[in-house]
Design a protein around this motif. Structure first.
Motif, PDB file in Angstrom:
ATOM      1  N   VAL A  88      36.489  54.778  39.925  1.00 56.80           N
ATOM      2  CA  VAL A  88      37.536  53.752  40.008  1.00 56.80           C
ATOM      3  C   VAL A  88      38.836  54.383  40.503  1.00 56.80           C
ATOM      4  O   VAL A  88      39.532  53.819  41.344  1.00 56.80           O
ATOM      5  CB  VAL A  88      37.731  53.064  38.635  1.00 56.80           C
ATOM      6  CG1 VAL A  88      38.948  52.166  38.633  1.00 56.80           C
ATOM      7  CG2 VAL A  88      36.479  52.251  38.280  1.00 56.80           C
ATOM      8  N   SER A  89      39.114  55.602  40.023  1.00 51.79           N
ATOM      9  CA  SER A  89      40.389  56.219  40.420  1.00 51.79           C
ATOM     10  C   SER A  89      40.339  56.790  41.835  1.00 51.79           C
ATOM     11  O   SER A  89      41.360  57.175  42.384  1.00 51.79           O
ATOM     12  CB  SER A  89      40.824  57.283  39.414  1.00 51.79           C
ATOM     13  OG  SER A  89      39.972  58.396  39.523  1.00 51.79           O
ATOM     14  N   CYS A  90      39.153  56.854  42.450  1.00 54.53           N
ATOM     15  CA  CYS A  90      39.074  57.257  43.867  1.00 54.53           C
ATOM     16  C   CYS A  90      39.763  56.226  44.763  1.00 54.53           C
ATOM     17  O   CYS A  90      40.104  56.511  45.909  1.00 54.53           O
ATOM     18  CB  CYS A  90      37.620  57.401  44.318  1.00 54.53           C
ATOM     19  SG  CYS A  90      36.888  58.984  43.896  1.00 54.53           S
ATOM     20  N   GLY A  91      39.935  55.034  44.245  1.00 53.55           N
ATOM     21  CA  GLY A  91      40.733  54.029  44.956  1.00 53.55           C
ATOM     22  C   GLY A  91      39.967  53.167  45.935  1.00 53.55           C
ATOM     23  O   GLY A  91      40.525  52.253  46.522  1.00 53.55           O
ATOM     24  N   LYS A  92      38.654  53.457  46.123  1.00 56.36           N
ATOM     25  CA  LYS A  92      37.910  52.625  47.082  1.00 56.36           C
ATOM     26  C   LYS A  92      37.203  51.528  46.286  1.00 56.36           C
ATOM     27  O   LYS A  92      36.089  51.708  45.819  1.00 56.36           O
ATOM     28  CB  LYS A  92      36.921  53.480  47.863  1.00 56.36           C
ATOM     29  CG  LYS A  92      37.613  54.477  48.759  1.00 56.36           C
ATOM     30  CD  LYS A  92      36.716  55.671  49.053  1.00 56.36           C
ATOM     31  CE  LYS A  92      37.523  56.828  49.618  1.00 56.36           C
ATOM     32  NZ  LYS A  92      36.922  58.123  49.319  1.00 56.36           N
ATOM     33  N   ARG A  93      37.853  50.404  46.142  1.00 56.00           N
ATOM     34  CA  ARG A  93      37.396  49.376  45.206  1.00 56.00           C
ATOM     35  C   ARG A  93      36.135  48.640  45.682  1.00 56.00           C
ATOM     36  O   ARG A  93      35.265  48.349  44.881  1.00 56.00           O
ATOM     37  CB  ARG A  93      38.500  48.331  44.949  1.00 56.00           C
ATOM     38  CG  ARG A  93      39.837  48.905  44.585  1.00 56.00           C
ATOM     39  CD  ARG A  93      39.929  49.306  43.139  1.00 56.00           C
ATOM     40  NE  ARG A  93      39.915  48.192  42.220  1.00 56.00           N
ATOM     41  CZ  ARG A  93      39.919  48.330  40.896  1.00 56.00           C
ATOM     42  NH1 ARG A  93      39.933  49.543  40.382  1.00 56.00           N
ATOM     43  NH2 ARG A  93      39.903  47.292  40.104  1.00 56.00           N
ATOM     44  N   LEU A  94      36.052  48.335  46.974  1.00 51.20           N
ATOM     45  CA  LEU A  94      34.904  47.531  47.435  1.00 51.20           C
ATOM     46  C   LEU A  94      33.564  48.262  47.286  1.00 51.20           C
ATOM     47  O   LEU A  94      32.628  47.703  46.708  1.00 51.20           O
ATOM     48  CB  LEU A  94      35.119  47.032  48.877  1.00 51.20           C
ATOM     49  CG  LEU A  94      33.937  46.222  49.430  1.00 51.20           C
ATOM     50  CD1 LEU A  94      33.685  44.952  48.597  1.00 51.20           C
ATOM     51  CD2 LEU A  94      34.142  45.852  50.893  1.00 51.20           C
ATOM     52  N   PRO A  95      33.449  49.516  47.776  1.00 52.13           N
ATOM     53  CA  PRO A  95      32.154  50.196  47.583  1.00 52.13           C
ATOM     54  C   PRO A  95      31.772  50.311  46.115  1.00 52.13           C
ATOM     55  O   PRO A  95      30.596  50.162  45.752  1.00 52.13           O
ATOM     56  CB  PRO A  95      32.372  51.584  48.191  1.00 52.13           C
ATOM     57  CG  PRO A  95      33.594  51.508  49.003  1.00 52.13           C
ATOM     58  CD  PRO A  95      34.390  50.326  48.559  1.00 52.13           C
TER      59      PRO A  95
END
Ligand SMILES: [Zn+2]
Ligand SMILES: [Zn+2]
Length: 216
Positions: A65-72
């Motif tokens: 979640v904290s990687c910031g790529k919400r859609l994948p």
């Protein structure tokens, strides 16, 4: 197996000099696995099959979640959720079997598995380099620390992979490194405790507790 994308060259592990080198190695493998999985890999069918089956542990859900790529991440969660529904309610499984499956879904983690797999391979490679290369051995013993769990890993893998003589050398090096680490952290935490004494002039290391926990 795509795990090789998430691994790193063993020769790099002693390039830095901060804490336990194997803790750094695990952290790097973890970051690499999270970056990989939250990127294009999440859309690859064979990776999706594995993440659908295994899901992630609490720590690595937070990492994704904290990687910031919400859609994948959302797409992966969507199909993982479906997999759980199908697996639990798609047949006539007994309560015991369903409990077992549900527990398995909760306990599984694609990232933990990938990190464990690569870490184990790298510790085996470590023992080979340790046996062959004197400079590598020297670079290892000059590392500032070795933590308790990685001391255990090195002794276990070393005993399995190495001849008696080389293993005795590795054991002695690991003993020395862990003893030094524990003495250092013992002294640091003792000074910290003492700094609470009335009239103490010791300036405490504010990170003494965190540093001790890191090596345990
Ligand atoms: Zn460590
Ligand atoms: Zn995990």
């Amino acid at each position: 197996m795509k795990e090789d994308i998430c691994t790193i060259p063993i020769s790099e592990i002693f390039d830095e000099s901060d804490g336990c080198p194997f803790c750094r190695l695990r952290k790097k493998l973890e970051t690499r696995a999270l970056d990989y999985i939250s990127g294009a890999a999440m859309m690859e069918p064979d990776i999706r099959i594995k993440t659908n089956e295994k899901g992630f542990c609490e720590k690595h859900y937070a990492g994704l979640v904290s990687c910031g790529k919400r859609l994948p991440v959302a797409l992966m969660l969507q199909s993982h959720c479906n997999e759980i529904r199908f697996s639990l309610f798609g047949g006539n499984a007994s309560a015991k079997k369903k409990a077992e499956k549900a527990r398995g879904f909760h306990d599984g983690c694609y990232v933990c598995d990938s990190v464990d797999f690569n870490f184990r391979n790298l510790t085996v490679q470590f023992t080979r380099m340790y046996k062959q290369d004197e400079d590598f051995r020297k670079a290892f013993t000059q590392q500032p620390q070795l933590c308790v769990p990685h001391y255990a890993d090195l002794l276990a893998v070393g005993e399995k992979e190495l001849d008696k003589r080389t293993f005795a050398k590795l054991e002695a090096d690991c003993d020395l490194m862990l003893a030094r680490t524990l003495k250092e952290e013992y002294d640091r935490i003792s000074a910290f405790c003492k700094s609470f004494d009335y009239n103490s002039e010791i300036v405490p290391d504010g990170k003494a507790i965190e540093k001790m926990i890191e090596v345990l």
